[in-house]
Write a protein that holds these residues in place. Structure first.
Motif, short mmCIF file in Angstrom:
data_model
loop_
_atom_site.label_atom_id
_atom_site.label_comp_id
_atom_site.label_asym_id
_atom_site.label_seq_id
_atom_site.Cartn_x
_atom_site.Cartn_y
_atom_site.Cartn_z
N SER A 139 0.84 -1.21 0.00
CA SER A 139 0.00 0.00 0.00
C SER A 139 0.87 1.26 0.00
O SER A 139 0.50 2.27 -0.60
N ARG A 140 2.07 1.20 0.65
CA ARG A 140 2.98 2.36 0.60
C ARG A 140 3.43 2.62 -0.84
O ARG A 140 3.41 3.75 -1.31
N ASP A 141 3.78 1.51 -1.55
CA ASP A 141 4.22 1.63 -2.95
C ASP A 141 3.10 2.20 -3.82
O ASP A 141 3.35 3.04 -4.69
N GLU A 142 1.85 1.73 -3.57
CA GLU A 142 0.71 2.20 -4.37
C GLU A 142 0.48 3.69 -4.13
O GLU A 142 0.24 4.45 -5.06
N ASN A 143 0.57 4.10 -2.83
CA ASN A 143 0.37 5.53 -2.48
C ASN A 143 1.43 6.39 -3.14
O ASN A 143 1.14 7.48 -3.62
N ALA A 144 2.69 5.88 -3.14
CA ALA A 144 3.80 6.63 -3.73
C ALA A 144 3.60 6.81 -5.24
O ALA A 144 3.97 7.84 -5.82
N ALA A 145 3.00 5.78 -5.88
CA ALA A 145 2.81 5.81 -7.33
C ALA A 145 1.70 6.77 -7.72
O ALA A 145 1.67 7.26 -8.86
N THR A 146 0.73 7.05 -6.80
CA THR A 146 -0.40 7.92 -7.18
C THR A 146 -0.11 9.40 -6.85
O THR A 146 0.78 9.74 -6.13
#
Ligand code: HEM
Length: 219
Positions: A212-219
Motif C-alpha cells: 500500500s505504501r508503494d501504491e500511495n507513492a505511485a499515485t
C-alpha cells in the motif's frame, strides 16, 4: 525466550549415540510389529493393530519433526536440526508401512477392492495426498538434491505444514470423530504451528503495508 545464552552442543559421540538409539527404536519397532503380526502375536485382529500402530507412529514422528525447529530456537541449539531429516524419513517409512499393511494384508492386493475403497472412503484420498507429499519430501531430502533445487527446495519442504492437517484430518475421519484421541493430536499440532502462524501473519502484514505504501507513492 531462549533457555540459555550459550548454544547447547552435543559431542560427536553423544550425537551418534542418540541417532543410533532413534534408528534402533524406529527400525526395531516396525520390524517387531510385522514379526509379531505374522506370528499371530498382535491380539485378535493383528491387521487392524498393525494399521493403527504404524499410522499412529507416523503421526508421532511427524509431530516430532515439527518440534525440532522451535526446540532449536528455544534451547538455543543447532543440534535438533541435525535430527530433522532422519525423523522426517521415519515419518514416511511408518506411513508407507501403514499403506503396505492396508493393501497387502487387509485388501489382499485386490486392486479392484483398492479402487472401490478409495471411491467409498474419502479419508483414504486425504491419507494418500499426505503420503504422496511425504514421499516428495523424502525423495528430495538428500543434500545434493537440496543444493540443485535451490529456493524451490524450501518451497516444496514447506508442504510439511500441509501434511500435518491432512494427516490429522485422515486420522479424525478414520475414527469418525474429531474428539477423543484425535483432539489431543490436533491440540499438539496447533501448539507447534502457532509460532509459525504468527510469523506468517507478521510477514503478510509487512508485505501488504509495503504494497500500500508503494501504491500511495505511485499515485
Ligand atoms: C495411502 C495412504 C493411506 C491409506 C490407504 C491409509 C489407510 C488407513 C486405514 C484403512 C485406516 C484404518 C481406519 C479404521 O480403523 O477403520 C487408517 C487409520 C489411520 N491412519 Fe492412515 N492411511 C494412509 C495414510 C496415512 C498417513 C500418511 C498417516 C500419517 C502420517 C496416517 C495415519 C493414520 C492414523 C493415525 C490412523 C488411525 C490409527 C488408529 O486407529 O489409532 N495414514 N489409515
Amino acid at each position: 525466550m531462549p533457555l540459555r545464552k550459550k548454544p547447547f552442543r552435543f559431542s560427536i559421540w553423544q550425537r551418534r549415540s542418540l541417532k543410533g538409539l532413534i534408528h534402533l527404536f524406529a527400525l526395531g519397532y516396525v520390524a517387531w510389529l510385522f514379526f509379531a503380526g505374522i506370528n499371530d502375536q498382535l491380539g485378535p485382529d493383528p491387521v487392524n493393530t498393525l494399521i493403527n500402530e504404524t499410522g499412529t507412529w507416523a503421526i508421532h514422528f511427524l509431530l516430532l519433526t515439527l518440534t525440532l525447529s522451535p526446540l532449536a530456537k528455544w534451547l538455543p541449539s543447532p543440534e535438533p536440526m541435525q535430527f530433522r531429516r532422519m525423523i522426517g524419513v521415519y515419518t514416511f517409512v511408518y506411513a508407507f508401512a501403514h499403506l503396505l499393511t492396508y493393501i497387502v494384508f487387509e485388501l489382499q492386493l485386490d486392486m479392484a477392492l483398492v479402487a472401490s475403497e478409495i471411491v467409498s472412503r474419502p479419508y483414504i484420498i486425504v491419507g494418500m495426498a499426505a503420503l504422496l507429499l511425504l514421499f516428495a519430501l523424502t525423495a528430495t531430502s538428500f543434500k545434493r538434491i537440496q543444493r540443485n533445487m535451490g529456493r524451490k527446495w524450501q518451497k516444496l519442504h514447506n508442504s510439511i505444514y500441509l501434511i500435518l492437517p491432512l494427516a490429522l484430518l485422515h486420522f479424525s475421519w478414520s475414527q469418525k470423530t474429531f474428539w477423543q484421541e484425535p483432539v489431543w493430536y490436533w491440540m499438539i499440532g496447533l501448539i507447534l504451528m502457532s509460532p509459525r502462524m504468527k510469523q506468517w501473519y507478521v510477514t503478510y502484514q509487512k508485505k501488504s503495508q509495503k504494497k500500500s505504501r508503494d501504491e500511495n507513492a505511485a499515485t
